[in-house]
Design a protein around this motif. Structure first.
Motif, PDB file in Angstrom:
ATOM      1  N   VAL A 271       0.838  -1.200   0.000  1.00  0.00           N
ATOM      2  CA  VAL A 271       0.000   0.000   0.000  1.00  0.00           C
ATOM      3  C   VAL A 271       0.874   1.251   0.000  1.00  0.00           C
ATOM      4  O   VAL A 271       0.678   2.168  -0.797  1.00  0.00           O
ATOM      5  N   ILE A 272       1.829   1.318   0.918  1.00  0.00           N
ATOM      6  CA  ILE A 272       2.790   2.421   1.000  1.00  0.00           C
ATOM      7  C   ILE A 272       4.178   1.810   0.845  1.00  0.00           C
ATOM      8  O   ILE A 272       4.652   1.122   1.753  1.00  0.00           O
ATOM      9  N   PRO A 273       4.865   2.047  -0.261  1.00  0.00           N
ATOM     10  CA  PRO A 273       6.144   1.360  -0.491  1.00  0.00           C
ATOM     11  C   PRO A 273       7.249   1.771   0.480  1.00  0.00           C
ATOM     12  O   PRO A 273       8.153   0.988   0.744  1.00  0.00           O
ATOM     13  N   GLY A 274       7.192   2.998   1.009  1.00  0.00           N
ATOM     14  CA  GLY A 274       8.275   3.503   1.834  1.00  0.00           C
ATOM     15  C   GLY A 274       8.281   2.953   3.244  1.00  0.00           C
ATOM     16  O   GLY A 274       7.389   2.225   3.675  1.00  0.00           O
ATOM     17  N   LYS A 275       9.328   3.342   4.005  1.00  0.00           N
ATOM     18  CA  LYS A 275       9.493   2.904   5.384  1.00  0.00           C
ATOM     19  C   LYS A 275       8.583   3.705   6.315  1.00  0.00           C
ATOM     20  O   LYS A 275       8.048   4.749   5.951  1.00  0.00           O
ATOM     21  N   LEU A 276       8.459   3.194   7.544  1.00  0.00           N
ATOM     22  CA  LEU A 276       7.653   3.873   8.566  1.00  0.00           C
ATOM     23  C   LEU A 276       8.088   5.324   8.735  1.00  0.00           C
ATOM     24  O   LEU A 276       7.266   6.233   8.741  1.00  0.00           O
ATOM     25  N   PHE A 277       9.414   5.532   8.896  1.00  0.00           N
ATOM     26  CA  PHE A 277       9.936   6.887   8.922  1.00  0.00           C
ATOM     27  C   PHE A 277      10.561   7.192   7.573  1.00  0.00           C
ATOM     28  O   PHE A 277      11.418   6.438   7.106  1.00  0.00           O
ATOM     29  N   PRO A 278      10.127   8.234   6.906  1.00  0.00           N
ATOM     30  CA  PRO A 278       9.254   9.308   7.370  1.00  0.00           C
ATOM     31  C   PRO A 278       7.821   9.233   6.848  1.00  0.00           C
ATOM     32  O   PRO A 278       7.040  10.154   7.061  1.00  0.00           O
ATOM     33  N   PHE A 279       7.457   8.128   6.147  1.00  0.00           N
ATOM     34  CA  PHE A 279       6.209   8.158   5.381  1.00  0.00           C
ATOM     35  C   PHE A 279       4.953   8.073   6.244  1.00  0.00           C
ATOM     36  O   PHE A 279       3.873   8.461   5.792  1.00  0.00           O
ATOM     37  N   LEU A 280       5.067   7.574   7.478  1.00  0.00           N
ATOM     38  CA  LEU A 280       3.888   7.593   8.349  1.00  0.00           C
ATOM     39  C   LEU A 280       3.387   9.010   8.545  1.00  0.00           C
ATOM     40  O   LEU A 280       2.182   9.269   8.577  1.00  0.00           O
ATOM     41  N   PHE A 281       4.302   9.974   8.662  1.00  0.00           N
ATOM     42  CA  PHE A 281       3.954  11.339   9.040  1.00  0.00           C
ATOM     43  C   PHE A 281       3.391  12.162   7.894  1.00  0.00           C
ATOM     44  O   PHE A 281       2.901  13.273   8.114  1.00  0.00           O
TER      45      PHE A 281
END
Length: 621
Positions: free
Chosen positions: A290-300
């Motif tokens: 769903v979201i390819p990136g890592k938790l940081f920074p893409f959660l924010f």
């Protein structure tokens, strides 16, 4: 994990934060005083500046800020597990989001109800103000596109949804005439409210009959047709007087939103569903479907509006300050509405994480991708049969959230047979959330566009001149409509999330400057710390998005133009935000060293301000 103790803890944190932290800001940092005359009274024109009762203004503000973000963002972020999203929703709202909304609202009240760029111009400097105006306008257009595309995906080929949402427009017009043009000279609230709620319920129930009637095909629209309808609605809501469509529709929507919010809280307390997702999933390290990136920074940047949203600062310095009757209402409207929106985000996260992971991913990723995840659906085939629609592969978060909400309600005793109604109610609930943001956002974009056009030709800067209204609205609607027409949720949402959070850092840095310029530097940490945190995380996410998403699009033969447009916009947002925030902090240093700020005269005599003393002594309990 059981959701009952989780929800009780969240509610307790929100109550304590509103009681104490917002009181500190209201009475010590900004010294709210009802003897100060608000812009709604000083510039009352019956079109843009309309003094409104506190609950009506709250209803408009909450409806305008509570868009796709608190619904879709937490739903998409469920990919990382429930813990990261929950922590950011609660801590972000209390320490950053609600602070931004309340402080910018107060700042606009002290600057004639003008926009955020105008405040930047007054507090930081003319050049930075012009740069902020251009950056805000671009960010606002992207925000409109990011919010509207969720509606497009949710209402595509849905006669029930189109009918119910469409009926809110004539209902709102009747309410507006009843409330503000009833001949009594007073704003009527009770009668129009009862009528609006009853008519909305009738529209929801009638939508089921319409969807099964012989003329249902007339209300089936594809994505591009819905884009055109949204553009027409945004244009109409921006040009008409605020009391005729925008304000009563937002007020009506707030009844539905708050009622649904209360029903979800009760539903969670009664059913207290178990969270099917773990606290952290393996996708926190990146590579998620769903979201390819890592938790940081893409959660924010994925969870925007539920924790902090720069778009809120535009509403807080756009339509809302022109409606506030008393200055002390800013605390309830600014800080309180943000906490309510954060609660929406928490409930959306609970609804998403209470689904079986296989069902969640089957909805939120294309079928070809899901086939390689090694997961299996659990309840999704049953839901599809009960609702009468194919639910798999309906990406964007709206459909999975509606299923999560329907799943909570259907587990209440006696409600299982109404699953189809609960699903379409949830879709209407989401669409109303988003549409009330689109109408207010388009009007705010009109205000900013007019301020910018007024620098070229002064009459174009008049908010009450019809040719200026039509031109500014037309440009704004065309721009966000174009982005939706050629974009997808995968390309627009990262751009929206990053731009949105960069705007939040600009807003918080601006209000830090306001506090320093007005000899309240001791409270500057309240806005400076969240401003820097949001700026760092968002610049990181924006840079990675350019490298991993937008530049590859620009190199692909079928998406060259779209890729370069979104790469350029992202780069402009990042550079502009860094320059504006840096300029604000330099202005703070100069003021602290004794240089008079651009708003030095406001320290002596602010428009409408009669007192520099606190409205009431600050109490700790």
């Amino acid at each position: 994990m059981n959701t009952l103790p989780m929800l009780l803890i969240v509610l307790g944190i929100f109550i304590v934060a509103y009681r104490y932290y917002s009181a500190l800001l209201a009475t010590r940092a900004f010294m709210l005083d009802d003897r100060n005359i608000t812009p709604a009274h000083r510039f009352k024109d019956g079109h843009n500046y309309v003094p409104s009762p506190k609950w009506v203004a709250f209803g408009h503000h909450f409806a305008a800020i509570a868009g796709a973000g608190p619904l879709v963002g937490p739903t998409l972020a469920a990919q990382f597990g429930f813990a990261p999203g929950l922590i950011w929703l609660v801590a972000g709202a209390v320490l950053a989001g609600a602070v931004q909304d309340m402080t910018v609202l107060i700042g606009s009240l002290r600057h004639d109800g003008k926009s955020l760029p105008y405040i930047v111009q007054r507090e930081v400097g003319p050049f930075t103000g012009l740069l902020a105006m251009i950056a805000v306008l671009l960010i606002l257009i992207v925000a409109m596109a990011g919010l509207a595309i969720i509606v497009v995906n949710a209402l595509s080929q849905s006669a029930w949804g189109i009918f119910t949402i469409g009926m809110t427009i004539p209902i709102a017009i009747v309410m507006g005439l009843w409330m503000f043009r009833n001949g009594s000279g007073q704003v009527a609230v009770r009668g129009p409210s009862i009528f609006g709620v009853a008519a909305l319920i009738a529209a929801l129930i009638g939508g089921h009959w319409v969807a099964n009637s012989s003329f249902a095909h007339l209300l089936l629209f594809d994505g591009h047709q819905i884009v055109l309808l949204l553009c027409a609605y945004g244009f109409l809501a921006s040009v008409l007087p605020v009391w005729l469509l925008l304000e009563p529709r937002d007020y009506l929507s707030t009844y539905l939103k708050l009622a649904t919010l209360a029903a979800l809280v009760i539903g969670v307390l009664v059913v207290h569903p178990q969270l099917q997702f773990p606290a952290f999933t393996p996708y926190v390290h990146g590579g998620g479907p769903v979201i390819p990136g890592k938790l940081f920074p893409f959660l924010f940047v994925t969870i925007a509006c539920g924790a902090i949203s720069g778009f809120h600062s535009l509403v807080a310095s756009g339509t809302t300050p022109k409606l506030i009757d008393k200055e002390t209402d800013a605390r309830f409207i600014g800080y309180g509405a943000m906490l309510a929106e954060s609660l929406v985000g928490v409930l959306a996260l609970i609804a998403a994480c209470s689904m079986a992971p296989g069902d969640y991913f089957a909805i939120n990723v294309p079928p070809a991708v899901f086939a390689h995840l090694g997961m299996h659906t659990v309840n999704l085939p049953e839901f599809s049969r009960e609702i009468g629609e194919q639910l798999a592969g309906r990406t964007g978060g709206a459909v999975s959230l509606a299923i999560g909400i329907a799943q909570i309600f259907r587990n209440i005793p006696g409600m299982r047979a109404l699953t189809g109604y609960w699903y379409h109610y949830a879709i209407m609930f989401e669409a109303l959330f988003i549409l009330t943001t689109i109408d207010a956002g388009t009007r705010v974009a009109r205000y900013v566009m007019q301020e910018l056009m007024g620098k070229v030709y002064k009459p174009l800067g008049r908010a009450n001149w019809l040719p200026s209204n039509l031109l500014a609205t037309g440009i704004a609607v065309f721009c966000w409509g174009y982005l939706i027409w050629g974009g997808t949720i995968a390309t627009i949402w990262p751009l929206f999330g990053t731009a949105n959070q960069l705007l939040a850092s600009i807003a918080l840095a601006t209000m830090t400057t306001w506090l320093v310029n007005h000899k309240k530097a001791a409270y500057g940490w309240c806005t400076l710390i969240p401003a820097l945190f949001v700026l760092i995380t968002t610049v990181s996410a924006g840079t990675l998005s350019i490298r991993d998403t937008f530049l590859p699009m620009a190199r692909h033969s079928g998406t060259v133009l779209q890729g370069w447009i979104e790469t350029s916009l992202m780069a402009i947002f990042i550079v502009g935000a860094i320059v504006i925030v840096g300029s604000a902090l330099l202005r703070c240093l100069k003021t602290l060293r004794g240089a008079p700020p651009p708003s030095a005269q406001a320290l002596i005599e602010e428009p409408g301000k009669v007192s520099l003393e606190p409205a009431a002594p600050y109490r700790c309990c």
